[in-house]
Design a protein around this motif. Structure first.
Motif, PDB file in Angstrom:
ATOM      1  N   THR A 170       0.836  -1.209   0.000  1.00  0.00           N
ATOM      2  CA  THR A 170       0.000   0.000   0.000  1.00  0.00           C
ATOM      3  C   THR A 170       0.865   1.250   0.000  1.00  0.00           C
ATOM      4  O   THR A 170       0.615   2.211  -0.743  1.00  0.00           O
ATOM      5  CB  THR A 170      -0.926  -0.007   1.223  1.00  0.00           C
ATOM      6  N   PHE A 171       1.900   1.246   0.837  1.00  0.00           N
ATOM      7  CA  PHE A 171       2.816   2.384   0.875  1.00  0.00           C
ATOM      8  C   PHE A 171       3.464   2.599  -0.490  1.00  0.00           C
ATOM      9  O   PHE A 171       3.601   3.742  -0.958  1.00  0.00           O
ATOM     10  CB  PHE A 171       3.900   2.164   1.926  1.00  0.00           C
ATOM     11  N   SER A 172       3.872   1.512  -1.145  1.00  0.00           N
ATOM     12  CA  SER A 172       4.502   1.639  -2.463  1.00  0.00           C
ATOM     13  C   SER A 172       3.567   2.311  -3.452  1.00  0.00           C
ATOM     14  O   SER A 172       3.988   3.161  -4.248  1.00  0.00           O
ATOM     15  CB  SER A 172       4.916   0.254  -2.978  1.00  0.00           C
ATOM     16  N   ALA A 173       2.281   1.937  -3.408  1.00  0.00           N
ATOM     17  CA  ALA A 173       1.313   2.551  -4.314  1.00  0.00           C
ATOM     18  C   ALA A 173       1.140   4.037  -4.015  1.00  0.00           C
ATOM     19  O   ALA A 173       1.082   4.868  -4.931  1.00  0.00           O
ATOM     20  CB  ALA A 173      -0.026   1.823  -4.206  1.00  0.00           C
ATOM     21  N   ILE A 174       1.063   4.382  -2.720  1.00  0.00           N
ATOM     22  CA  ILE A 174       0.866   5.788  -2.326  1.00  0.00           C
ATOM     23  C   ILE A 174       2.086   6.625  -2.702  1.00  0.00           C
ATOM     24  O   ILE A 174       1.974   7.703  -3.311  1.00  0.00           O
ATOM     25  CB  ILE A 174       0.576   5.880  -0.824  1.00  0.00           C
ATOM     26  N   ALA A 175       3.265   6.141  -2.310  1.00  0.00           N
ATOM     27  CA  ALA A 175       4.485   6.903  -2.558  1.00  0.00           C
ATOM     28  C   ALA A 175       4.763   7.028  -4.052  1.00  0.00           C
ATOM     29  O   ALA A 175       5.246   8.068  -4.527  1.00  0.00           O
ATOM     30  CB  ALA A 175       5.666   6.233  -1.853  1.00  0.00           C
ATOM     31  N   ASN A 176       4.445   5.978  -4.807  1.00  0.00           N
ATOM     32  CA  ASN A 176       4.652   6.035  -6.252  1.00  0.00           C
ATOM     33  C   ASN A 176       3.728   7.069  -6.899  1.00  0.00           C
ATOM     34  O   ASN A 176       4.145   7.830  -7.776  1.00  0.00           O
ATOM     35  CB  ASN A 176       4.398   4.654  -6.857  1.00  0.00           C
ATOM     36  N   ALA A 177       2.479   7.119  -6.445  1.00  0.00           N
ATOM     37  CA  ALA A 177       1.558   8.134  -6.962  1.00  0.00           C
ATOM     38  C   ALA A 177       2.066   9.532  -6.640  1.00  0.00           C
ATOM     39  O   ALA A 177       2.005  10.440  -7.483  1.00  0.00           O
ATOM     40  CB  ALA A 177       0.169   7.916  -6.359  1.00  0.00           C
ATOM     41  N   MET A 178       2.591   9.720  -5.437  1.00  0.00           N
ATOM     42  CA  MET A 178       3.097  11.027  -5.023  1.00  0.00           C
ATOM     43  C   MET A 178       4.314  11.439  -5.854  1.00  0.00           C
ATOM     44  O   MET A 178       4.391  12.563  -6.374  1.00  0.00           O
ATOM     45  CB  MET A 178       3.460  10.970  -3.539  1.00  0.00           C
ATOM     46  N   GLN A 179       5.269  10.521  -6.009  1.00  0.00           N
ATOM     47  CA  GLN A 179       6.485  10.845  -6.753  1.00  0.00           C
ATOM     48  C   GLN A 179       6.190  11.106  -8.224  1.00  0.00           C
ATOM     49  O   GLN A 179       6.779  11.998  -8.839  1.00  0.00           O
ATOM     50  CB  GLN A 179       7.497   9.707  -6.623  1.00  0.00           C
ATOM     51  N   THR A 180       5.281  10.336  -8.806  1.00  0.00           N
ATOM     52  CA  THR A 180       4.993  10.489 -10.230  1.00  0.00           C
ATOM     53  C   THR A 180       4.237  11.782 -10.515  1.00  0.00           C
ATOM     54  O   THR A 180       4.496  12.475 -11.502  1.00  0.00           O
ATOM     55  CB  THR A 180       4.177   9.289 -10.739  1.00  0.00           C
ATOM     56  N   THR A 181       3.293  12.110  -9.634  1.00  0.00           N
ATOM     57  CA  THR A 181       2.460  13.298  -9.853  1.00  0.00           C
ATOM     58  C   THR A 181       3.215  14.581  -9.554  1.00  0.00           C
ATOM     59  O   THR A 181       3.045  15.595 -10.245  1.00  0.00           O
ATOM     60  CB  THR A 181       1.194  13.222  -8.984  1.00  0.00           C
ATOM     61  N   ALA A 182       4.053  14.557  -8.508  1.00  0.00           N
ATOM     62  CA  ALA A 182       4.767  15.772  -8.090  1.00  0.00           C
ATOM     63  C   ALA A 182       6.226  15.417  -7.845  1.00  0.00           C
ATOM     64  O   ALA A 182       6.624  15.111  -6.731  1.00  0.00           O
ATOM     65  CB  ALA A 182       4.140  16.341  -6.818  1.00  0.00           C
ATOM     66  N   SER A 183       7.015  15.432  -8.904  1.00  0.00           N
ATOM     67  CA  SER A 183       8.408  14.994  -8.790  1.00  0.00           C
ATOM     68  C   SER A 183       9.374  16.129  -8.476  1.00  0.00           C
ATOM     69  O   SER A 183      10.589  15.956  -8.557  1.00  0.00           O
ATOM     70  CB  SER A 183       8.829  14.313 -10.104  1.00  0.00           C
ATOM     71  N   ASP A 184       8.869  17.306  -8.116  1.00  0.00           N
ATOM     72  CA  ASP A 184       9.731  18.462  -7.843  1.00  0.00           C
ATOM     73  C   ASP A 184      10.643  18.214  -6.648  1.00  0.00           C
ATOM     74  O   ASP A 184      10.210  17.702  -5.608  1.00  0.00           O
ATOM     75  CB  ASP A 184       8.867  19.698  -7.568  1.00  0.00           C
ATOM     76  N   HIS A 185      11.901  18.599  -6.773  1.00  0.00           N
ATOM     77  CA  HIS A 185      12.850  18.480  -5.674  1.00  0.00           C
ATOM     78  C   HIS A 185      12.854  19.788  -4.891  1.00  0.00           C
ATOM     79  O   HIS A 185      13.735  20.638  -5.042  1.00  0.00           O
ATOM     80  CB  HIS A 185      14.249  18.152  -6.194  1.00  0.00           C
ATOM     81  N   THR A 186      11.845  19.953  -4.077  1.00  0.00           N
ATOM     82  CA  THR A 186      11.716  21.158  -3.267  1.00  0.00           C
ATOM     83  C   THR A 186      10.891  20.832  -2.037  1.00  0.00           C
ATOM     84  O   THR A 186      10.372  19.726  -1.910  1.00  0.00           O
ATOM     85  CB  THR A 186      11.040  22.284  -4.077  1.00  0.00           C
ATOM     86  N   ASP A 187      10.786  21.774  -1.121  1.00  0.00           N
ATOM     87  CA  ASP A 187      10.032  21.542   0.107  1.00  0.00           C
ATOM     88  C   ASP A 187       8.559  21.320  -0.205  1.00  0.00           C
ATOM     89  O   ASP A 187       7.956  22.033  -1.002  1.00  0.00           O
ATOM     90  CB  ASP A 187      10.167  22.751   1.044  1.00  0.00           C
ATOM     91  N   VAL A 188       7.990  20.326   0.468  1.00  0.00           N
ATOM     92  CA  VAL A 188       6.585  19.979   0.252  1.00  0.00           C
ATOM     93  C   VAL A 188       5.903  19.785   1.601  1.00  0.00           C
ATOM     94  O   VAL A 188       6.386  19.041   2.456  1.00  0.00           O
ATOM     95  CB  VAL A 188       6.444  18.687  -0.592  1.00  0.00           C
ATOM     96  N   MET A 189       4.798  20.475   1.780  1.00  0.00           N
ATOM     97  CA  MET A 189       3.905  20.210   2.902  1.00  0.00           C
ATOM     98  C   MET A 189       2.714  19.420   2.359  1.00  0.00           C
ATOM     99  O   MET A 189       2.295  19.628   1.224  1.00  0.00           O
ATOM    100  CB  MET A 189       3.401  21.514   3.523  1.00  0.00           C
ATOM    101  N   PHE A 190       2.186  18.527   3.170  1.00  0.00           N
ATOM    102  CA  PHE A 190       1.033  17.773   2.689  1.00  0.00           C
ATOM    103  C   PHE A 190       0.027  17.557   3.814  1.00  0.00           C
ATOM    104  O   PHE A 190       0.369  17.511   4.995  1.00  0.00           O
ATOM    105  CB  PHE A 190       1.459  16.416   2.103  1.00  0.00           C
TER     106      PHE A 190
END
Length: 636
Positions: free
Chosen positions: A389-409
């Motif tokens: 489940t974590f892999s699916a969530i983290a993969n969606a996050m990285q693919t959708t927003a791949s910016d290398h900058t500070d992120v709040m969520f």
């Protein structure tokens, strides 16, 4: 019917049953060959898929039989002869390829030598595998699975009834029950399971066996994943002999090219994740029976009764490599359930459809992203499901927003447990390196709820569905706790001391917040420790859970990362009971209560005086100091 004829009929039925059993035994003897009949130099052939879905033959010659290779299991050593195998050696994904000697099934291609130069393989004897094929399953296994082929006289039903009694669940995947006492992350169950398999050694230590002949690795085809998530999943699966490969995993061939049934020597897939991303272990079918199939010739994780979804597979290519050759393949048609994961083989039941968990992840706040919604199904298993489940969530996050900058969520989870109303929970967090920094996501409280569903000791329930909405903001709204101080290190009991907490935000001057802290009289003559930390790192003293609702309430009470917690550790201790806690007990009272209440009914904990302050920003870091409390106030 005359009474005198009943014994004759019973005798006839008995003889017919014995004759049928003998016929089955003779047929098995004709179609399989025992290890005792195998001699060096015997020649035969194997079946496996090198490309597509049709098994091909390869020649084998027996070297000898290695006796007592594994507990109650011999091993047949063979040399393989095929252009692909001469070049590739031992091939991951060939595990389970049936080997025939004298026209009879001898076993499954399953073991090889690491870095071996010759195409030498170890074959698991078929007798060991057939014994697992006949092994029954416990009636309480595989919650939520559908039995597609009901037994005579029974209607189609769930493979396991859901109990609402007070007894513990029958399946905890070998882990401890979850009483809600500690926070569970996406990796807690997998790490605990790995430590148990290695007898407390490091979780990253491979458990595929000592030096020497090892089982052929099981390749896990990963599809639709970023390099970062693929590497993370590979590291987590490696200790179990599962080799994750970024080589695809979802099949979309034409229906005519899709195998709809298992065949001896055909490719088989275990579908851990399917949908927008995929994770699919690949192996080979050894033998297809009327209701069950055996494959691999070795365990996948040696996890016993697992209930993982399986299916047919299609091989694209055999990639030869000096370090590890493997099949590149993808899952095809869903079919059956992995019911036994044992030393000699995995066993598939054709008539059971495994439970899977649908997950939808939606990412908000990323303008112009081509894909913001991700849908997958993950296999249902206490050890594997959280990290999948974590892999699916983290993969969606990285693919959708791949910016290398500070992120709040802000993550809003809706978790549907069987028998419960949808559970909604909100977490906030910060990613210092952008979406590639996925550590904060592994601590979402949905993983607490997930482990409660599998591991609670009260009722049998399961996760039915997960929906997650993540709001992303490209900013750095975070404070680091860098220091704490008071005007004096020695204080009076019963006095009030003012604590100065230094908070640091990048690019700004340090902020100093002052908080009053009352020193209890019972701390007289003691040295107490004052700790400043974010709320999500606080382990609250809570009553013992008495039911599933209590466990869910404990998850809701956990503090967010925006809470500043001021913790004054007291010298006294307390006891946690079902439904309530007793704090600040003198040592004599603590001993007395523990004597009259067994350890199952009461648990001791360290007492804290605690203040909670919402600062509105995510906090990191911590600070602490010690205060010496005088025996008596100075003014006395």
């Amino acid at each position: 019917m005359p009474a005198s004829r009943k014994p004759l009929i019973l005798l006839a039925v008995t003889w017919l049953a014995l004759f049928a059993a003998a016929a089955v035994g003779q047929e098995r003897a004709r179609t399989t060959i025992d290890v005792s009949e195998i001699t060096p130099g015997m020649r035969g052939y194997g079946l496996t898929v090198f490309r597509g879905t049709q098994p091909e033959r390869f020649d084998v010659e027996v070297i000898d039989v290695l006796h007592n290779f594994r507990p109650n299991m011999d091993l047949i050593l063979v040399r393989t002869d095929h252009p692909t195998l001469e070049h590739a050696g031992t091939v991951a994904g060939m595990s389970g390829s049936p080997i025939y000697l004298d026209g009879r099934l001898a076993g499954a291609y399953a073991y090889g030598w690491p870095f071996g130069k010759d195409p030498i393989a170890g074959v698991t004897p078929i007798a060991s595998m057939m014994a697992e094929m006949r092994r029954p399953v416990r009636p309480d296994s595989f919650p939520g699975a559908d039995r597609l082929t009901p037994l005579p006289g029974r209607r189609r039903s769930r493979a396991r009834e859901t109990s609402r009694g007070g007894g513990p669940p029958a399946r905890l995947a070998g882990l401890r029950p979850n009483f809600g006492e500690t926070h569970r992350t996406a990796f807690s169950a997998l790490d605990e399971y790995a430590r148990g398999r290695t007898h407390g050694a490091a979780a990253s230590r491979p458990v595929v066996g000592p030096r020497g002949m090892r089982r052929a690795s099981t390749p896990v085809m990963l599809g639709g994943m970023t390099d970062g998530i693929a590497n993370l999943l590979a590291d987590r699966l490696e200790p179990f002999g599962l080799v994750a490969l970024q080589a695809g995993g979802a099949a979309t061939p034409a229906p005519s090219a899709t195998p709809a049934a298992f065949v001896d020597g055909g490719a088989i897939a275990v579908q851990l994740i399917r949908g927008d991303i995929n994770a699919t272990p690949i192996g080979t079918v050894t033998h297809v029976g009327a209701e069950r199939t055996i494959a691999f010739g070795h365990p996948m994780m040696n996890a016993g009764e697992t209930g993982l979804p399986t299916g047919t597979a299609r091989v694209l290519h055999v990639l030869a490599s000096e370090s590890r050759s493997f099949k590149i393949a993808e899952g095809a048609t869903p079919l059956g359930t992995l019911i036994h994961d044992r030393q000699p083989a995995i066993v598939i039941d054709h008539g059971v459809q495994a439970e899977t968990i649908p997950i939808r992840v939606r990412i908000h706040g990323i303008e112009g992203a081509p894909k913001t919604e991700w849908n997958v199904e993950v296999a249902s298993h206490r050890v594997l499901t959280p990290v999948l489940t974590f892999s699916a969530i983290a993969n969606a996050m990285q693919t959708t927003a791949s910016d290398h900058t500070d992120v709040m969520f802000t993550a809003r989870s809706t978790v549907q447990l069987e028998g419960q109303s949808p559970i909604e929970i909100e977490d906030v967090g910060y990613m210092a390196g952008g979406p590639n920094d996925t550590r904060a996501l592994s601590g979402l409280r949905l993983f607490d709820l997930m482990d409660i569903a599998y591991g609670n000791p009260f009722v049998e329930t399961r996760v039915r569905r997960i929906e997650l909405d993540i709001d992303v903001r490209f900013e750095r709204d975070v404070f680091e706790i860098v220091d704490v101080a008071t005007h004096t290190a020695e204080v009076d009991p019963g006095s009030r001391v003012y604590v100065r907490v230094v908070l640091r935000r990048h690019g700004e001057a340090d902020r100093v917040r002052t908080f009053p802290v009352d020193v209890p009289m019972r701390a007289a003559g003691q040295t107490v420790q004052l700790t400043i930390q974010p709320g999500n790192r606080v382990n609250l003293e809570q009553p013992q859970a008495r039911n599933l609702d209590d466990l869910i309430a404990m998850v809701h009470r956990r503090l967010p990362a925006t809470t500043l917690a001021i913790n004054l550790r007291m010298p006294s201790r307390g006891l946690s009971f079902g439904g309530h806690v007793v704090r600040d007990l003198p040592a004599s009272a603590l001993d007395t209560l523990q004597m009259v209440n067994d350890t199952e009914n009461s648990r001791p904990f360290v007492t804290y005086e605690r203040q909670l302050h919402d600062v509105g920003s995510v906090l990191s870091g911590s600070a602490r100091l010690s205060l010496r409390v005088r025996q008596t106030p100075r003014h006395r």
